[in-house]
Scaffold this active site. Structure first.
Site, PDB file in Angstrom:
ATOM      1  CG  HIS A 162      -1.616   1.292   1.444  1.00 32.35           C
ATOM      2  ND1 HIS A 162      -2.666   1.711   0.657  1.00 32.35           N
ATOM      3  CD2 HIS A 162      -1.393   2.289   2.335  1.00 32.35           C
ATOM      4  CE1 HIS A 162      -3.066   2.909   1.066  1.00 32.35           C
ATOM      5  NE2 HIS A 162      -2.310   3.285   2.074  1.00 32.35           N
ATOM      6  CG  HIS A 167       0.313   6.532   0.050  1.00 36.17           C
ATOM      7  ND1 HIS A 167      -0.530   7.622   0.039  1.00 36.17           N
ATOM      8  CD2 HIS A 167      -0.232   5.637   0.913  1.00 36.17           C
ATOM      9  CE1 HIS A 167      -1.539   7.402   0.871  1.00 36.17           C
ATOM     10  NE2 HIS A 167      -1.384   6.207   1.415  1.00 36.17           N
ATOM     11  CD  GLU A 208      -4.787   6.426   2.339  1.00 39.62           C
ATOM     12  OE1 GLU A 208      -4.749   5.484   1.522  1.00 39.62           O
ATOM     13  OE2 GLU A 208      -3.838   6.691   3.106  1.00 39.62           O
ATOM     14  CB  SER A 227      -2.366  -0.333  -2.671  1.00 39.13           C
ATOM     15  OG  SER A 227      -3.250   0.105  -1.652  1.00 39.13           O
TER      16      SER A 227
HETATM   17 FE   LIG Z   1      -2.430   5.193   2.991  1.00 35.17          FE
END
Ligand SMILES: [Fe+2]
Length: 297
Positions: A162, A167, A208, A227
């Site tokens: 993730h 990110h 997110e 992700s």
């Molecule tokens: Fe995050």
């Protein structure tokens, strides 16, 4: 109410210095002693790290490398179909290894050249003020553990997949990397803990779990979706609402399942204006007034 801590398994250090990661019942690795020991080992390495020194060089085993390879292979197909264009372009520019887990210093080296970001290790939860405040200095606190191999394609916890694949690529984009930094600058202005939580929820529903219309199609720009193999496959079926700062900032949500409500921007320019504008101008007072106006309306 959302508690940031529920994102992470708590990490404690015993009187003898032993580090323990407390996986909740039902966690895919809860009944796997080898996985638990591994999580403890990786968390201990992060806690022992000191700024200015190289990030811990985790010697990932074949099981962990296999998870990374599976995720990279599966996500590549879905990114092509579902990710916002800046993210897809970043995949090529960052060019992370797909056959082995990236070392955090290698991630930093690639990102520094593409926009100045660097990664530092985190054992687990980093308090909101530290995590967001660091974004203002283009510093990203990242876990290094890998999700359990029984569920390679989804994790409620922010593991290295993730942090780096989600990110990391966003940080290498002009728009979303800068939005991370602008969120960090906002966090540094806020003194009130409630305001900071409001900011963190806006971040949650945008960087997110945000989606945006691009070329007539809905695409994901949130690291949580980008992700997650499962969420990439299902986000189009979720309820979608227009960007609304008050709703996002005060929403309650459950991170242990797919997000049932997503906030859809009609363009990247709208994200810049609404979300970026909020990050650039919000203060304790403006957030309080926004919530108050709603309460008396
Ligand atoms: Fe995050």
């Amino acid at each position: 109410m959302f508690e940031e801590a529920q994102l992470y398994s708590p990490v404690t250090t015993g009187a003898g210095g032993e580090v323990t990661v407390h996986l909740h019942d039902g966690h895919p690795g809860a009944d796997d002693p080898a996985y638990r020991a591994r999580r403890n080992e990786i968390a201990a390495a992060a806690l022992a790290w000191r700024p200015g020194t190289p990030a811990p060089a985790i010697d990932y085993d074949e099981r962990e490398q296999g998870v990374w390879r599976t995720v990279c292979r599966e996500l590549a197909v879905l990114h092509e179909r579902h990710a916002v264009s800046e993210f897809r372009e970043a995949l090529t520019r960052v060019a992370l290894p797909v056959d082995r887990i990236a070392h955090l210093d290698d991630v930093s080296a690639r990102l520094t050249a593409l926009g100045g970001w660097r990664y530092v290790p985190a054992a687990g939860l980093v308090d909101l003020r530290t995590f967001y405040g660091s974004l203002a200095a283009r510093t990203f606190h990242s876990t290094q553990y890998v999700r359990h191999p029984a569920m390679p394609l989804y994790t409620p916890e922010p593991d290295i997949v993730h942090e780096v694949i989600g990110h990391g690529h966003l940080l290498a984009t002009p728009t979303f990397g800068e939005l991370h930094r602008r969120a960090g600058a906002a966090a540094r202005r806020l003194r009130d803990e409630e305001s900071l939580r409001f900011l963190s929820r806006v971040f949650w529903f945008t960087l997110e779990f945000g989606v945006v219309v691009e070329d007539g199609d809905v695409r994901a720009y949130g690291a949580g979706i980008l992700s997650s193999y499962g969420e990439l496959g299902e986000f189009r079926a979720m309820q979608m609402r227009p960007l609304n700062l008050l709703e996002m900032g005060t929403a309650q949500y459950d991170i242990t399942r797919y997000q049932p409500v997503l906030y859809r921007a009609e363009s990247v320019a709208e994200i810049e204006a609404v979300v970026g504008g909020f990050f650039d101008t919000c203060t304790d007072r403006s957030i309080e007034e926004l919530c108050h106006e709603h309460a008396v309306a």
